[in-house]
Design an enzyme around this catalytic site. Structure first.
Site, PDB file in Angstrom:
ATOM      1  N   ASN A 162     -46.002-113.023   6.693  1.00 26.09           N
ATOM      2  CA  ASN A 162     -44.950-113.987   6.361  1.00 26.09           C
ATOM      3  C   ASN A 162     -44.046-114.124   7.592  1.00 26.09           C
ATOM      4  OD1 ASN A 162     -42.769-115.408   5.368  1.00 26.09           O
ATOM      5  ND2 ASN A 162     -42.059-113.785   3.988  1.00 26.09           N
ATOM      6  N   TRP A 163     -44.204-115.229   8.290  1.00 22.21           N
ATOM      7  CA  TRP A 163     -43.436-115.416   9.535  1.00 22.21           C
ATOM      8  C   TRP A 163     -41.969-115.764   9.265  1.00 22.21           C
ATOM      9  CZ3 TRP A 163     -46.856-118.663  13.475  1.00 22.21           C
ATOM     10  CH2 TRP A 163     -47.958-117.884  13.852  1.00 22.21           C
ATOM     11  N   LYS A 164     -41.648-116.055   8.001  1.00 24.85           N
ATOM     12  CA  LYS A 164     -40.277-116.480   7.651  1.00 24.85           C
ATOM     13  C   LYS A 164     -39.854-117.641   8.562  1.00 24.85           C
ATOM     14  CE  LYS A 164     -39.422-111.956   5.740  1.00 24.85           C
ATOM     15  NZ  LYS A 164     -38.530-110.837   5.483  1.00 24.85           N
ATOM     16  N   HIS A 199     -39.695-115.129  -3.246  1.00 28.79           N
ATOM     17  CA  HIS A 199     -39.329-114.129  -2.233  1.00 28.79           C
ATOM     18  C   HIS A 199     -37.838-113.800  -2.398  1.00 28.79           C
ATOM     19  CE1 HIS A 199     -38.417-112.212   1.571  1.00 28.79           C
ATOM     20  NE2 HIS A 199     -39.717-111.922   1.646  1.00 28.79           N
ATOM     21  N   GLU A 239     -41.759-105.977  -3.641  1.00 30.09           N
ATOM     22  CA  GLU A 239     -40.969-105.893  -2.418  1.00 30.09           C
ATOM     23  C   GLU A 239     -39.549-105.422  -2.761  1.00 30.09           C
ATOM     24  OE1 GLU A 239     -42.755-108.411   0.932  1.00 30.09           O
ATOM     25  OE2 GLU A 239     -41.190-109.578  -0.038  1.00 30.09           O
ATOM     26  N   GLY A 276     -36.772-105.778   5.879  1.00 26.45           N
ATOM     27  CA  GLY A 276     -36.019-106.297   7.025  1.00 26.45           C
ATOM     28  C   GLY A 276     -35.382-105.237   7.899  1.00 26.45           C
ATOM     29  N   SER A 295     -40.951-103.719   5.293  1.00 30.91           N
ATOM     30  CA  SER A 295     -41.038-102.882   6.501  1.00 30.91           C
ATOM     31  C   SER A 295     -42.411-102.240   6.706  1.00 30.91           C
ATOM     32  CB  SER A 295     -39.959-101.811   6.503  1.00 30.91           C
ATOM     33  OG  SER A 295     -38.673-102.410   6.498  1.00 30.91           O
ATOM     34  N   GLY A 327     -43.721-108.893   7.062  1.00 31.16           N
ATOM     35  CA  GLY A 327     -42.755-109.767   7.733  1.00 31.16           C
ATOM     36  C   GLY A 327     -42.793-109.558   9.233  1.00 31.16           C
TER      37      GLY A 327
HETATM   38  P1  PGA Z   1     -40.380-107.074   6.642  1.00 31.99           P
HETATM   39  O1  PGA Z   1     -40.360-108.273   5.587  1.00 31.99           O
HETATM   40  O2  PGA Z   1     -41.811-106.645   6.783  1.00 31.99           O
HETATM   41  O3  PGA Z   1     -39.817-107.658   7.910  1.00 31.99           O
HETATM   42  O4  PGA Z   1     -39.523-105.986   6.069  1.00 31.99           O
HETATM   43  C1  PGA Z   1     -41.175-108.216   4.447  1.00 31.99           C
HETATM   44  C2  PGA Z   1     -40.931-109.398   3.551  1.00 31.99           C
HETATM   45  O5  PGA Z   1     -39.771-109.783   3.345  1.00 31.99           O
HETATM   46  O6  PGA Z   1     -41.902-110.006   3.038  1.00 31.99           O
END
Ligand code: PGA
Length: 252
Positions: free
Chosen positions: A12-14, A97, A167, A173, A215, A236
């Site tokens: 997920n590149w956000k 999400h 999640e 994050g 994470s 992420g």
């Molecule tokens: P992260 O994000 O791997 O940067 O913690 C995961 C997510 O929000 O899907």
């Protein structure tokens, strides 16, 4: 018995990276690495990059959306739909999400979107997870409510097509409190299955895949898969670094 589906790895590149040029170079490097290790992944980039990224075809990557409207077209400012993005053949959509829920998306809206995706033949990846934990185990009822409201009114067949991602917000994050443990994931996985079994009397192959996200990196990924029995991972930050992302995929 554990789910024997191949492990589903979703990046997920956000809202990253910051330019089409960087996005193109990232996907090229990911493709190069995947070709060597012959592993398939799903990448969910910002949809504005899809037309360019889709041209960089690879047998090892398919694309997904980070969200969708629940209607094909219409008066929905700022939204994207499966209809509008169909030339890029998205096979998955991340729904609910925590970053979207934090902006006000309710579980009943997620429910409408789940039904829309299923009608369009695209797999929803429905995210659930609590904001924080305390000794009273209130997170179980929080997750139960999210599941009941986000996944109500489906058929057994629908449920078997879903993907769910656990999640925990406290583990997501760069401001994460701490990493979740594989045991913590597995406990919630068992609980989610139980909630769905109570709702739909599903069993065996009707039980959807349950992913872990929060994470995940090249060091802890295999723990969540092998010790936590995750059916896959939602990734992420690590999916924005081609080298680390490939290392992660290799390690599981
Ligand atoms: P992260 O994000 O791997 O940067 O913690 C995961 C997510 O929000 O899907």
């Amino acid at each position: 018995m554990h789910n024997t589906h191949p492990k589903l790895i979703v990046g997920n590149w956000k809202m990253n990276p910051s330019s089409t040029k960087e996005a193109t170079s990232l996907i090229k490097n990911i493709h190069k690495g995947l070709k060597k290790i012959k592993q398939k992944v799903v990448i969910c980039p910002p949809s504005i990059f899809l037309p360019v990224l889709y041209k960089e075809k690879s047998t090892y990557t398919s694309f997904g959306l980070q969200n969708t409207s629940f209607e094909d077209v219409g008066a929905h400012t700022g939204e994207v739909s499966l209809e509008l993005s169909k030339s890029f053949k998205p096979s998955f959509v991340i729904l609910g999400h925590s970053e979207v829920r934090a902006q006000g998306e309710s579980s009943s809206l997620v429910n409408q979107k789940v039904k829309y995706c299923l009608k369009k033949g695209v797999t929803p990846i429905v995210c659930v997870g609590e904001k924080d934990r305390n000794d009273s185990h209130g997170y179980f009822s929080f997750i139960e409510n999210q599941i009941q409201e986000s996944l109500g009114g489906l058929t057994k067949k629908d449920v078997s097509k879903l993907v769910i991602a656990y999640e925990p917000i406290w583990a997501i994050g760069k401001n994460a409190l701490r990493d979740a443990t594989p045991e913590e994931f597995n406990e919630v996985k068992i609980f989610i299955k139980k909630v769905l079994q109570d709702m739909y009397s599903i069993s065996g192959t009707e039980v959807p895949s349950i992913l872990y996200g929060g994470s995940v990196n090249e060091k802890n990924a295999s723990l969540f898969i092998h010790k936590g029995h995750a059916d896959g991972l939602l990734i992420g930050r690590t999916s924005l670094d081609a080298k680390k992302f490939i290392e992660l995929v290799k390690n599981i």
